[in-house]
Each structure stands twice: as C-alpha cells, then as structure tokens.
Design an enzyme around this catalytic site. Sequence first.
Site, PDB file in Angstrom:
ATOM      1  N   HIS A  91      -6.985   0.966  -6.627  1.00 23.19           N
ATOM      2  CA  HIS A  91      -7.231   0.055  -5.503  1.00 23.19           C
ATOM      3  C   HIS A  91      -7.852  -1.237  -6.064  1.00 23.19           C
ATOM      4  CE1 HIS A  91      -7.668  -1.305  -1.529  1.00 23.19           C
ATOM      5  NE2 HIS A  91      -8.577  -0.478  -1.055  1.00 23.19           N
ATOM      6  N   CYS A  96     -16.341   1.345   0.136  1.00 27.27           N
ATOM      7  CA  CYS A  96     -15.152   0.529   0.440  1.00 27.27           C
ATOM      8  C   CYS A  96     -14.797   0.570   1.923  1.00 27.27           C
ATOM      9  CB  CYS A  96     -13.983   0.988  -0.416  1.00 27.27           C
ATOM     10  SG  CYS A  96     -13.616   2.741  -0.269  1.00 27.27           S
ATOM     11  N   ARG A 115       0.884  -1.178   0.000  1.00 22.77           N
ATOM     12  CA  ARG A 115       0.000   0.000   0.000  1.00 22.77           C
ATOM     13  C   ARG A 115       0.914   1.218   0.000  1.00 22.77           C
ATOM     14  NH1 ARG A 115      -5.344   1.220   3.462  1.00 22.77           N
ATOM     15  NH2 ARG A 115      -6.076  -0.033   1.713  1.00 22.77           N
ATOM     16  N   ARG A 117     -13.228  -8.872   0.810  1.00 21.87           N
ATOM     17  CA  ARG A 117     -11.815  -8.549   0.587  1.00 21.87           C
ATOM     18  C   ARG A 117     -10.963  -9.784   0.859  1.00 21.87           C
ATOM     19  NH1 ARG A 117      -9.803  -3.396   0.941  1.00 21.87           N
ATOM     20  NH2 ARG A 117      -7.903  -4.465   0.289  1.00 21.87           N
ATOM     21  N   GLN A 124      -9.804  -3.926  -3.883  1.00 19.96           N
ATOM     22  CA  GLN A 124     -11.110  -3.482  -3.421  1.00 19.96           C
ATOM     23  C   GLN A 124     -12.185  -3.819  -4.455  1.00 19.96           C
ATOM     24  OE1 GLN A 124     -11.995  -1.859  -0.401  1.00 19.96           O
ATOM     25  NE2 GLN A 124     -13.972  -2.481  -1.214  1.00 19.96           N
ATOM     26  N   ASP A 180     -17.173   6.854  -1.834  1.00 19.15           N
ATOM     27  CA  ASP A 180     -15.927   6.754  -1.070  1.00 19.15           C
ATOM     28  C   ASP A 180     -15.675   8.126  -0.442  1.00 19.15           C
ATOM     29  OD1 ASP A 180     -13.430   5.964  -0.079  1.00 19.15           O
ATOM     30  OD2 ASP A 180     -12.409   6.183  -2.009  1.00 19.15           O
TER      31      ASP A 180
END
Length: 311
Positions: free
Chosen positions: A133, A268, A106, A296, A136, A228
């Site tokens: 991402h 998310c 990340r 996930r 996700q 988001d």
Amino acid sequence: MSNPLKGKSLVSLAHLSPDELHLILDTAAKVKKNPREYSTKFAGKTLAMIFQKPSLRTRVSFEAGMTQMGGHAIYLGPTDISIGKRETTEDIALVLSRMCYIIMARTFGHDIVEDLAKYAKVPVINGLSDFSHPCQILADLQTIAERRGKLKGLRFTYLGDGNNVAHSILFGGAIAGMHVSIVTPEGFEPNADVVKRSMEIAAKTGGGVNVTRSIEEGAKNADVLYTDVWASMGQEADAQRRHAHFVPYQLNMGVLKLANPDCVVLHCLPAHYGDEITYDITRTKNSAVFDEAENRMHAQKALMLLLAGAV
Ligand code: CP
Ligand code: NVA
C-alpha cells in the site's frame, strides 16, 4: 533537482531511491501549503481509478485531489470492468492509456497492478494490493515529518499483522533511514523477502529493520506507533481465527506509555476500535490519524504531479 519520476509508475516503494522519496515528500508539503499553485495542472485530464475492493480514503483522496488540480477522475468499481474476466488486464491498460492520463488501481493480486504498469502507456499507481500500500506510507511519512520535523533515525514500530501496510512501512521506513520494528504474533510475520530487501536498503540509508514478538521491545522509546486491521480486505472469512492470535497486540494506552512522549500514533484506517486499537488512544494529542488521512490527498497530488511530469 530535475524530476526523475516523470513517466514512471508507482507499484511498490521498493524501487524508490531516498532522493525520489524525499522529492515526493517535499512536493507533498508544497502542495499542501499552496494548493492554488497547482489548480490547473491537470485541466482537461482524466484519472482512471480501478477498484476491486471497497475504499473511503483512497477513492476520495484521489478524486478530490484530481478535482483540486483541474482534472477529473472516473471510478471503475468491481463490477464495472471485472478485470481479467470481462477482458484482459493488458487490453484494459491499453484502452485506458488512449483516454486517461494516469491509472490508479486497488487490486487483490499484486500481479494485476504490475501487469497494468507493464502494459499501460501512462503512469500506473498502486492504490493498495494484497502485497503493498505505497500511497498510504507516503502520507504516513509526510505526517511523521510534520509532527517530528525529520524521519531519519526515528524508531517506527508497527504492531499487528505483517500485511500489505507492514510491507510498505518496511520499504518506506528503510528508504527514509528509520529504525523499523514489526511486532507480530507467530505465523503473521511480514513476507521474508520484503524483510530481507528492506534490511539491505536500511544498511545503505543508516536505518534498521527488526521483526520481533515482543511488544515491550518494539514499543520502548518508539517515535511512531502504528497498527492496522487484523483481517485485511479479502480475509473476512478468516477473521475469527486471526482475532484470537492478535488480542495481545492491541495498540492501547499501556503500549503508548512505553513509547517516547512525542510518539506519533498512526492507523491507516478504517479502524476496528477495541480490536487492533482503542478509541481513546486515537483521541490523544499523540494521535495523528486524521492528519494522516488528509495527507493521503496531498501526498497523492504530489505523486500524480511528479509521475505526469507536471512539476
Ligand atoms: N487507508 C485506506 O486506504 O483507506 P480506504 O481503504 O478507505 O481507501
Ligand atoms: N490491510 C488493510 C488496509 C486497509 C487500508 C487491508 O488491506 O484491508
């Protein structure tokens, strides 16, 4: 199908074919249904997890997923390895490749995860960069398929910031043959190159891509409504200025009324309730935000199994 993902990295969904995407999603469904079948697949193997930013879901889903498959995960936080400062990304990739089976990262800059993939001798997985991402959206697509029984042809509408999550929705939705609408205020549109590339992908898969300012246009008959945060990790200092632009773009019960009655509500997470989404909409029967969080783990277990050639 043989496994075309063996030995590859997942840096962006843009490079996945529809068959590869469906292979990951089909494997994720199998892993979720019968986790015991995979419980020794990574015995004695280690996943390295590099984090330049905070995380709940990404860290725990990768670590728990690896544990469930008999392996082990090492958390390398921002001050542990200081990527690019204490040593180069190239050397980190080469050293981790000597000891670890898979690397997940990340990062802030997307170039860091690209460089890790370039230099590593083992698969590298993007666990969120400023640009995208992908993990996700694998979990999101798994969740939508569970609720609606298909992906192709569904109307997938994202409200808010044209950020990393929006970019992966554009790629993933287009590859899956969905009709993706991104609804943003002026100045916060997704990257133009991502829009162009996802339109090209959608032209081949029978999907579509549309960027609009109109909530009504995006939300009308939507099969998926997604949002988001308005300020992503790294944008905290700009949060107040951004907030003023986004207020009309909240995902709330009024927006849900415009959508298909079977609409799947996703976020998310982490959520800022009262800003980009209301608490009440996340507790409706339309909401799948906690299935989405759980998925996930299943989606990433499938991804790790495929990249490692373990299935
Ligand atoms: N959705 C997501 O990636 O959550 P975390 O930032 O908690 O990992
Ligand atoms: N866009 C958000 C996603 C968090 C999972 C961020 O980058 O902070």
